[in-house]
Design an enzyme around this catalytic site. Structure first.
Site, mmCIF file in Angstrom:
data_model
loop_
_atom_site.group_PDB
_atom_site.id
_atom_site.type_symbol
_atom_site.label_atom_id
_atom_site.label_comp_id
_atom_site.label_asym_id
_atom_site.label_seq_id
_atom_site.Cartn_x
_atom_site.Cartn_y
_atom_site.Cartn_z
ATOM 1 N N ASN A 110 -39.520 -9.010 13.694
ATOM 2 C CA ASN A 110 -38.845 -8.230 14.733
ATOM 3 C C ASN A 110 -37.536 -7.697 14.187
ATOM 4 O O ASN A 110 -36.955 -8.302 13.286
ATOM 5 C CB ASN A 110 -38.560 -9.124 15.952
ATOM 6 C CG ASN A 110 -37.888 -8.363 17.086
ATOM 7 O OD1 ASN A 110 -38.271 -7.215 17.390
ATOM 8 N ND2 ASN A 110 -36.899 -8.963 17.711
ATOM 9 N N HIS A 112 -33.726 -6.799 15.487
ATOM 10 C CA HIS A 112 -32.842 -7.077 16.626
ATOM 11 C C HIS A 112 -31.475 -6.454 16.334
ATOM 12 O O HIS A 112 -30.947 -6.600 15.228
ATOM 13 C CB HIS A 112 -32.718 -8.595 16.811
ATOM 14 C CG HIS A 112 -31.876 -8.961 17.983
ATOM 15 N ND1 HIS A 112 -32.311 -8.828 19.282
ATOM 16 C CD2 HIS A 112 -30.601 -9.421 18.060
ATOM 17 C CE1 HIS A 112 -31.352 -9.207 20.108
ATOM 18 N NE2 HIS A 112 -30.310 -9.577 19.394
ATOM 19 N N SER A 139 -30.570 -7.227 12.489
ATOM 20 C CA SER A 139 -31.243 -8.283 11.728
ATOM 21 C C SER A 139 -32.746 -8.114 11.830
ATOM 22 O O SER A 139 -33.260 -7.791 12.907
ATOM 23 C CB SER A 139 -30.909 -9.669 12.312
ATOM 24 O OG SER A 139 -29.521 -9.856 12.467
ATOM 25 N N ASP A 148 -35.452 -14.426 19.638
ATOM 26 C CA ASP A 148 -34.557 -13.951 18.575
ATOM 27 C C ASP A 148 -34.064 -15.109 17.700
ATOM 28 O O ASP A 148 -32.950 -15.065 17.168
ATOM 29 C CB ASP A 148 -33.363 -13.181 19.171
ATOM 30 C CG ASP A 148 -33.806 -11.985 20.009
ATOM 31 O OD1 ASP A 148 -34.813 -11.350 19.636
ATOM 32 O OD2 ASP A 148 -33.164 -11.693 21.027
HETATM 33 C C1 GRF Z 1 -33.813 -1.048 18.600
HETATM 34 O O1 GRF Z 1 -32.442 -1.035 18.846
HETATM 35 C C2 GRF Z 1 -34.252 -2.413 18.123
HETATM 36 O O2 GRF Z 1 -33.273 -3.074 17.395
HETATM 37 C C3 GRF Z 1 -34.505 -3.147 19.407
HETATM 38 O O3 GRF Z 1 -35.036 -2.175 20.286
HETATM 39 C C4 GRF Z 1 -34.621 -0.870 19.884
HETATM 40 C C5 GRF Z 1 -35.860 -0.074 19.665
HETATM 41 O O4 GRF Z 1 -35.601 1.278 19.401
HETATM 42 N N1 GRF Z 1 -35.373 -4.270 19.184
HETATM 43 P P1 GRF Z 1 -36.782 2.220 18.900
HETATM 44 O O5 GRF Z 1 -37.850 2.206 19.992
HETATM 45 O O6 GRF Z 1 -37.279 1.697 17.603
HETATM 46 O O7 GRF Z 1 -36.162 3.579 18.775
#
Ligand code: GRF
Length: 191
Positions: A110, A112, A139, A148
């Site tokens: 993932n 984050h 991260s 997370d």
């Molecule tokens: C990103 O900020 C990511 O870190 C978080 O959700 C958002 C997703 O944005 N997990 P996108 O859909 O990839 O533009």
């Protein structure tokens, strides 16, 4: 003969800019992964439409009305049918069940938008600014049962500057995400 690429499935719920970054990086012949499925819990997610336009296999199903176990079972079938080996969450806004995590033990990544272990959960940028932190960031981590909470595989720092709002910081962190995620996913599948 070209080396075999690891088959990646991406799960998203929204715009999918990280998915786009992962797909674009995968087009480099030297990239060790290929994106074989983009799946979503939101049939109208903009990211799904982009993937479809690119000719990537997509799958979507709303869990509404059928419940989480049935939704996740269908998702598992789609991932197995596509012979996915590693899952990359990219803005997937749904909590994954312990059963699902266990079935993919160590095989779900993932991204984050914070420097974990700081600011798990939502509103990460606003919380970093409110705390007076000099840097925010993002991260990439392994997904475990703890939200997370899994092993961090890589991070990027982004300076917080005077006048930053959650939105301005988020925009700069997002650019860092797009550089970090493809690099870490490539390292992960190659290890
Ligand atoms: C990103 O900020 C990511 O870190 C978080 O959700 C958002 C997703 O944005 N997990 P996108 O859909 O990839 O533009």
């Amino acid at each position: 003969m070209a080396p075999r690429k690891v088959r990646v499935g991406i799960l998203l719920s929204g715009r999918g800019s990280n998915m786009t970054a992962l797909v674009e990086a995968s087009r480099d012949p030297a990239c060790p992964y290929e994106v074989v499925l983009v799946a979503s819990d939101k049939p109208a997610a903009p990211g799904l439409a982009w993937a479809m336009d690119q000719g990537i296999a997509t799958w979507s199903l709303s869990p509404k009305g059928i419940g989480k176990p049935a939704y996740e079972a269908a998702l598992q079938t789609a991932l197995r049918d596509a012979q996915v080996e590693t899952i990359a969450l990219a803005g997937y806004m749904r909590l994954i069940s312990d059963t699902f995590v266990a079935a993919w033990r160590g095989g779900i990544l993932n991204i984050h938008p914070s420097l974990l272990p700081k600011y798990k959960g939502l509103d990460t940028h606003a919380r970093a600014i409110a705390a007076g932190d000099p840097v925010g960031g993002c991260s990439v981590h392994i997904v475990t049962e703890e939200l997370d909470g899994g092993e961090v595989l890589g991070q990027s720092e982004v300076a917080i500057v005077p006048g930053d709002t959650a939105e301005t910081l988020a925009a700069r962190v997002l650019e860092a995400e797009h550089r970090l995620y493809p690099r870490i996913l490539a390292e992960f599948v190659a290890r």
